[in-house]
Enzyme design. Structure first.
Site, short mmCIF file in Angstrom:
data_model
loop_
_atom_site.label_atom_id
_atom_site.label_comp_id
_atom_site.label_asym_id
_atom_site.label_seq_id
_atom_site.Cartn_x
_atom_site.Cartn_y
_atom_site.Cartn_z
N ASP A 191 -17.77 -7.32 -5.76
CA ASP A 191 -17.10 -6.48 -5.00
C ASP A 191 -17.26 -5.03 -5.57
O ASP A 191 -17.49 -4.70 -6.60
CB ASP A 191 -15.79 -6.75 -4.84
CG ASP A 191 -15.56 -7.88 -4.00
OD1 ASP A 191 -16.51 -8.62 -3.28
OD2 ASP A 191 -14.07 -8.38 -3.86
N ASP A 192 -16.90 -4.21 -4.84
CA ASP A 192 -16.74 -2.46 -5.02
C ASP A 192 -17.91 -1.73 -5.57
O ASP A 192 -17.77 -0.85 -6.30
CB ASP A 192 -15.73 -2.61 -6.42
CG ASP A 192 -14.31 -3.17 -5.89
OD1 ASP A 192 -14.14 -3.47 -4.84
OD2 ASP A 192 -13.76 -3.51 -6.90
N HIS B 121 -12.11 -4.55 0.79
CA HIS B 121 -11.48 -4.10 -0.34
C HIS B 121 -9.93 -4.70 -0.02
O HIS B 121 -9.36 -4.32 0.91
CB HIS B 121 -11.53 -2.83 -0.43
CG HIS B 121 -11.23 -2.57 -1.79
ND1 HIS B 121 -11.36 -3.05 -3.09
CD2 HIS B 121 -10.20 -1.29 -2.16
CE1 HIS B 121 -10.93 -2.29 -3.96
NE2 HIS B 121 -10.14 -1.34 -3.50
#
Length: 280
Positions: free
Chosen positions: A13-14, A131
């Site tokens: 993620d991210d 998110h």
């Protein structure tokens, strides 16, 4: 004849949150230690990091990590971000769970983040997630599915739920149960809309610094579902990360472990094959 390895998506993620996070994810993708990553297209560090990510198209799954709780929206969002700053997760949850968050409040930003991904990558994302799992929230999920349907998109969405037995078999079951509860019915809604979704989800962490990360992460692969996704949050620490996100000190631990011989041995021993999207 060797037995076929079990496919699993390992999603970092991210991407785009900070230069250090993007560097760490790219390093792992290039040595095939992750198989997908979701990009935060509203964050200032994303445009500079986008060309390197585009080079990985076709080798890892490239997704939109829909962001409604960090940074600034890409355009006006009067009800959700009246001062030009996206709300913290707690405020967004109160807004969504009280029924006050309407699809019209978030769809413009969903469209803008999709547009930013398409402009940077030359195409729509392979998958969409959120998110802090915001994509499953009331008021958000309907707007997201409608936006994707209107574009004729044909990809998969991340369902953060799992069976109770599988959740209990892994670390941090309380956190996983809360997220699964928030996402109740999301997978069914995704399939009704004509899209696909993973079946089985893990990778929850307390993001603590210290010993025991490797053991806890390996336990995330217990009781995998039939088409599983495991999330992770690797990266290098930099000031941009410190300014935007509370998850800081655990990221280098994840980066080091995922790039290690121990993780390679774990995949081999468990008969796992990292793939860019869920395989039924």
């Amino acid at each position: 004849m060797l037995p076929e390895r079990r496919p699993v998506v390992l999603c970092a993620d991210d991407y785009g949150l900070s230069p250090g996070v993007s560097r760490g994810i790219l390093a792992l993708a290039r040595v095939k230690r992750i198989s997908a990553t979701g990009a935060m297209t509203n964050i200032p560090a994303f445009p500079e990091a986008a060309p390197a990510l585009r080079e990985l198209s076709g080798t890892v799954g490239l997704g939109l990590h829909l962001t409604l709780t960090t940074g600034e929206p890409l355009g006006p969002l009067p009800r959700l971000a009246p001062l030009g700053r996206l709300p913290p997760l707690g405020r967004l949850l109160r807004f969504a769970l009280s029924g006050k968050l309407k699809p019209a409040d978030v769809r413009p930003e969903i469209e803008r983040q999709l547009d930013a991904f398409a402009a940077a990558m030359g195409r729509l994302p392979d998958f969409v997630d959120g998110h802090q799992h915001v994509h499953v929230l009331p008021g958000v999920r309907g707007a997201l599915l409608a936006a994707l349907s209107a574009r004729g998109w044909r990809g998969w969405l991340r369902d953060p739920g799992d069976t109770l037995g599988a959740i209990r078999a892994r670390p941090h079951p309380g956190k996983a149960m809360v997220v699964a509860g928030l996402g109740l019915g999301f997978g069914s809604a995704v399939r009704r809309a004509g899209f696909s979704a993973n079946r089985g989800f893990s990778g929850f962490s307390d993001f603590a610094e210290g010993e025991g990360f490797a053991e806890a992460f390996e336990a995330s692969f217990r009781a995998l579902g039939p088409a599983p996704v495991v999330m992770c949050h690797p990266g290098e620490i930099d000031e941009a990360l410190r300014a935007l996100d509370p998850v800081v000190t655990s990221r280098p631990l994840e980066l080091a472990y995922l790039g290690s011989g121990r993780f390679g041995d774990f995949l081999e021993r468990e008969g796992l094959r990292l793939v860019p999207g869920p395989v039924s």
